[in-house]
Design a protein around this motif. Sequence first.
Motif, PDB file in Angstrom:
ATOM      1  N   PHE A  67       0.928  -0.782   0.276  1.00 43.72           N
ATOM      2  CA  PHE A  67       0.041  -0.261  -0.190  1.00 43.72           C
ATOM      3  C   PHE A  67       1.109   0.997  -0.039  1.00 43.72           C
ATOM      4  O   PHE A  67       0.147   2.535  -0.767  1.00 43.72           O
ATOM      5  N   THR A  68       1.825   1.195   1.327  1.00 41.51           N
ATOM      6  CA  THR A  68       2.745   2.537   0.952  1.00 41.51           C
ATOM      7  C   THR A  68       3.396   2.922  -0.170  1.00 41.51           C
ATOM      8  O   THR A  68       3.386   4.001  -0.747  1.00 41.51           O
ATOM      9  N   PHE A  71       0.540   4.399  -2.263  1.00 43.77           N
ATOM     10  CA  PHE A  71       0.121   5.685  -2.399  1.00 43.77           C
ATOM     11  C   PHE A  71       1.374   6.131  -2.726  1.00 43.77           C
ATOM     12  O   PHE A  71       1.815   7.161  -3.380  1.00 43.77           O
ATOM     13  N   TRP A 151      -7.712   3.292  -0.755  1.00 42.89           N
ATOM     14  CA  TRP A 151      -6.441   4.662  -0.617  1.00 42.89           C
ATOM     15  C   TRP A 151      -6.932   6.245  -1.360  1.00 42.89           C
ATOM     16  O   TRP A 151      -5.645   6.511  -1.592  1.00 42.89           O
ATOM     17  N   VAL A 226      -3.484   9.323   6.653  1.00 49.48           N
ATOM     18  CA  VAL A 226      -3.528   8.031   6.512  1.00 49.48           C
ATOM     19  C   VAL A 226      -4.291   8.235   8.113  1.00 49.48           C
ATOM     20  O   VAL A 226      -5.518   7.416   8.447  1.00 49.48           O
ATOM     21  N   THR A 238      -5.109   0.398   3.969  1.00 46.32           N
ATOM     22  CA  THR A 238      -4.562   1.722   3.468  1.00 46.32           C
ATOM     23  C   THR A 238      -3.590   1.573   5.355  1.00 46.32           C
ATOM     24  O   THR A 238      -3.369   2.676   5.344  1.00 46.32           O
ATOM     25  N   SER A 240      -0.320   2.186   6.330  1.00 53.08           N
ATOM     26  CA  SER A 240       0.400   2.228   6.088  1.00 53.08           C
ATOM     27  C   SER A 240       2.518   1.474   6.915  1.00 53.08           C
ATOM     28  O   SER A 240       1.633   1.314   8.129  1.00 53.08           O
TER      29      SER A 240
END
Length: 286
Positions: A67-68, A71, A151, A226, A238, A240
Amino acid sequence: MAKKNRTYLFMVIPAFIIFFTFHTFPALLGIFYSFTDYKGYGTWDFVGLSNYFNVFKDGRALSAYGFTFQFAITATILVNIVSLLIALGLNANIKLRKTLRAVYFLPFILSVLVVGYIFKFIFTHLLPDLGSGLGIEFLSFNILGNPDWAWIGVVILAVWQSAAFNTLLYLAGLSTIDNELYEAADMDGAGSWAKFWRITFPLIAPFFTINMVVAMKNFLMAFDQVMALTGGGPGQATESISLLIYRGGFEGGEFAYQSANAVIYFIVIVVISVLQLRVLERREEK
């Protein structure tokens, strides 16, 4: 001369002590504990590199990394496109140019948490109500409650707030370009795109490099956006890396394990930043 040296030491030593106490020492302590089974309290024993190996086996950690990166890459690209377009517009001869510059910089000085809660209200209530009233199906649901779309809300918030700083740097770069270059290009019959690609972009390339590296680093360390907008949800969609380290280390009794995760993540950020600098600086030389 001796008096100047003493004055210099009186200024430097307190700053060094404060920096070491609140930055370097905790970092070194965290690295030390990453080789133990310390939970943040009680006794501990050395476990060697097992914490580091376990990070690569942890599905939750790998999901957070995924996800990180998703994003950070998306937000870095979008924020540079948006901020460059805004800077080009503000650099043009338009009315209220100075006032607009100040207005566009306002988001950057606002608290991330406050902005996050405002955007949460917009995504949760305002847009769905507006979409329902206008019959727009896409806006009729809360994207923050959807694991596949949440996200995007975080990206929108991050780009909206971060664009101000990037715009300021691009404006600084545009101010260094001599207008005579554009006048010469006009005489040669160059169009807007040719002037941008052949004159503007090459001359602001160093500012582009700074913006790309700083934006990527900041987005990789995303936490406040977040926490305020989704809290890592829905579920862990989401979450992180920074949020995972915080929750596991300070709330979940995984201090040593998340310290190892933090060390790995620090190395990842340094490697990415160095690679960015090398690639983009090589691009500047062309």
